[in-house]
Scaffold this motif. Structure first.
Motif, mmCIF file in Angstrom:
data_model
loop_
_atom_site.group_PDB
_atom_site.id
_atom_site.type_symbol
_atom_site.label_atom_id
_atom_site.label_comp_id
_atom_site.label_asym_id
_atom_site.label_seq_id
_atom_site.Cartn_x
_atom_site.Cartn_y
_atom_site.Cartn_z
ATOM 1 N N PRO A 97 37.846 -6.077 -30.527
ATOM 2 C CA PRO A 97 38.080 -5.568 -29.166
ATOM 3 C C PRO A 97 39.292 -6.264 -28.526
ATOM 4 N N LYS A 98 40.021 -5.502 -27.746
ATOM 5 C CA LYS A 98 41.232 -6.019 -27.104
ATOM 6 C C LYS A 98 40.938 -7.258 -26.253
ATOM 7 N N LYS A 99 39.822 -7.241 -25.513
ATOM 8 C CA LYS A 99 39.448 -8.380 -24.667
ATOM 9 C C LYS A 99 39.266 -9.645 -25.493
ATOM 10 N N VAL A 100 38.664 -9.510 -26.668
ATOM 11 C CA VAL A 100 38.425 -10.663 -27.543
ATOM 12 C C VAL A 100 39.757 -11.238 -28.009
ATOM 13 N N LEU A 101 40.676 -10.371 -28.383
ATOM 14 C CA LEU A 101 41.997 -10.835 -28.794
ATOM 15 C C LEU A 101 42.693 -11.567 -27.651
ATOM 16 N N GLU A 102 42.579 -11.039 -26.444
ATOM 17 C CA GLU A 102 43.177 -11.704 -25.275
ATOM 18 C C GLU A 102 42.569 -13.082 -25.050
ATOM 19 N N ILE A 103 41.255 -13.197 -25.218
ATOM 20 C CA ILE A 103 40.580 -14.489 -25.060
ATOM 21 C C ILE A 103 41.080 -15.478 -26.117
ATOM 22 N N CYS A 104 41.212 -15.022 -27.352
ATOM 23 C CA CYS A 104 41.702 -15.884 -28.432
ATOM 24 C C CYS A 104 43.103 -16.410 -28.117
ATOM 25 N N ILE A 105 43.963 -15.532 -27.666
ATOM 26 C CA ILE A 105 45.339 -15.923 -27.357
ATOM 27 C C ILE A 105 45.363 -16.923 -26.195
ATOM 28 N N ARG A 106 44.595 -16.640 -25.160
ATOM 29 C CA ARG A 106 44.572 -17.528 -23.993
ATOM 30 C C ARG A 106 44.039 -18.913 -24.358
ATOM 31 N N LEU A 107 42.925 -18.966 -25.086
ATOM 32 C CA LEU A 107 42.351 -20.258 -25.453
ATOM 33 C C LEU A 107 43.212 -20.973 -26.497
ATOM 34 N N GLY A 108 43.848 -20.203 -27.379
ATOM 35 C CA GLY A 108 44.763 -20.810 -28.341
ATOM 36 C C GLY A 108 45.893 -21.540 -27.628
ATOM 37 N N LYS A 109 46.449 -20.909 -26.611
ATOM 38 C CA LYS A 109 47.510 -21.558 -25.825
ATOM 39 C C LYS A 109 46.970 -22.782 -25.091
ATOM 40 N N LYS A 110 45.792 -22.655 -24.510
ATOM 41 C CA LYS A 110 45.196 -23.760 -23.756
ATOM 42 C C LYS A 110 45.015 -25.000 -24.631
ATOM 43 N N TYR A 111 44.599 -24.798 -25.877
ATOM 44 C CA TYR A 111 44.329 -25.918 -26.786
ATOM 45 C C TYR A 111 45.458 -26.143 -27.800
ATOM 46 N N SER A 112 46.578 -25.466 -27.627
ATOM 47 C CA SER A 112 47.741 -25.579 -28.528
ATOM 48 C C SER A 112 47.363 -25.328 -29.993
ATOM 49 N N ILE A 113 46.587 -24.274 -30.200
ATOM 50 C CA ILE A 113 46.155 -23.883 -31.537
ATOM 51 C C ILE A 113 46.719 -22.493 -31.826
ATOM 52 N N PRO A 114 47.440 -22.347 -32.930
ATOM 53 C CA PRO A 114 48.025 -21.038 -33.225
ATOM 54 C C PRO A 114 46.969 -19.977 -33.520
ATOM 55 N N VAL A 115 47.268 -18.772 -33.087
ATOM 56 C CA VAL A 115 46.400 -17.619 -33.333
ATOM 57 C C VAL A 115 47.146 -16.663 -34.248
ATOM 58 N N TRP A 116 46.479 -16.238 -35.316
ATOM 59 C CA TRP A 116 47.040 -15.276 -36.255
ATOM 60 C C TRP A 116 46.141 -14.047 -36.290
ATOM 61 N N THR A 117 46.749 -12.880 -36.243
ATOM 62 C CA THR A 117 45.999 -11.634 -36.377
ATOM 63 C C THR A 117 46.392 -10.964 -37.691
ATOM 64 N N VAL A 118 45.423 -10.309 -38.306
ATOM 65 C CA VAL A 118 45.667 -9.561 -39.541
ATOM 66 C C VAL A 118 45.024 -8.192 -39.375
ATOM 67 N N ALA A 119 45.798 -7.143 -39.647
ATOM 68 C CA ALA A 119 45.262 -5.777 -39.554
ATOM 69 C C ALA A 119 46.086 -4.846 -40.433
ATOM 70 N N SER A 120 45.486 -3.726 -40.782
ATOM 71 C CA SER A 120 46.206 -2.718 -41.565
ATOM 72 C C SER A 120 47.224 -2.013 -40.683
ATOM 73 N N PHE A 121 48.117 -1.291 -41.322
ATOM 74 C CA PHE A 121 49.185 -0.613 -40.581
ATOM 75 C C PHE A 121 48.662 0.505 -39.691
#
Length: 146
Positions: A11-35
Motif C-alpha cells: 500500500p502507498k501509505k506503508v511505503l510513505e511510512i517506510c520512507i519517512r522512518l528511514g529518513k528519521k533513523y538514517s536507514i536506506p529504504v529500497w523498493t523492488v517491484a516488477s515493471f
C-alpha cells in the motif's frame, strides 16, 4: 541495515511510512517491484514480470539485520532464514515461531480452493493498519539504532 520493500503489492501509505522512518533513523529504504508498477523512487529496483522475480531479487539483496516489508508468507519464511526481520503491511511481524503455522494455513486454504471451495479475502485496509505498521516498524528501527 536497510529497509527492503516488496513493492508489488505494498500500500502507498506503508511505503510513505517506510520512507519517512528511514529518513528519521538514517536507514536506506529500497523498493523492488516488477515493471507493471509505476514507482518513482530513488532506490527502486525494477525487475521483470516473471513469477517470483521480485522475491528472488529481494533475497539476493537482503542481508542479516535488514528489515523486509512483504505480505508474501513464503518470501518472509526464506528471509527469516537469512536473519532478516519481516513485517507485513498490516504490522504483523513474521517470526520463526509463527511462520510454519502461517505456511501450513496457506497450503490448506489453497488445497480447499483447488477443490472448488471459496475462502474470504483480506479485510478492507483501515487507518488502524497503518498505525499498527508504523508502531511496529519504529520499534524495530529503535532496537537497531545507536
Amino acid at each position: 541495515m536497510k529497509i527492503l520493500v516488496d513493492a508489488d503489492a505494498c500500500p502507498k501509505k506503508v511505503l510513505e511510512i517506510c520512507i519517512r522512518l528511514g529518513k528519521k533513523y538514517s536507514i536506506p529504504v529500497w523498493t523492488v517491484a516488477s515493471f507493471n508498477h509505476n514507482i518513482n523512487f530513488e532506490n527502486h529496483i525494477l525487475v521483470g514480470n516473471a513469477p517470483e522475480e521480485t522475491d528472488v531479487k529481494l533475497m539476493n539483496i537482503s542481508q542479516p539485520g535488514d528489515i523486509a516489508i512483504t505480505q508474501d508468507w513464503g518470501l518472509a519464511a526464506m528471509l527469516l532464514g537469512k536473519y532478516v526481520r519481516c513485517l507485513s503491511p498490516s504490522g504483523q511481524e513474521f517470526l520463526k515461531e509463527n511462520i510454519d503455522f502461517l505456511l501450513e494455513e496457506r497450503a490448506l486454504k489453497a488445497k480447499y480452493r483447488r477443490g472448488g471451495g471459496r475462502t474470504k479475502g483480506p479485510k478492507k485496509r483501515a487507518d488502524i493498519n497503518d498505525e499498527k505498521f508504523e508502531l511496529r516498524l519504529e520499534k524495530l528501527l529503535q532496537k537497531k539504532s545507536p
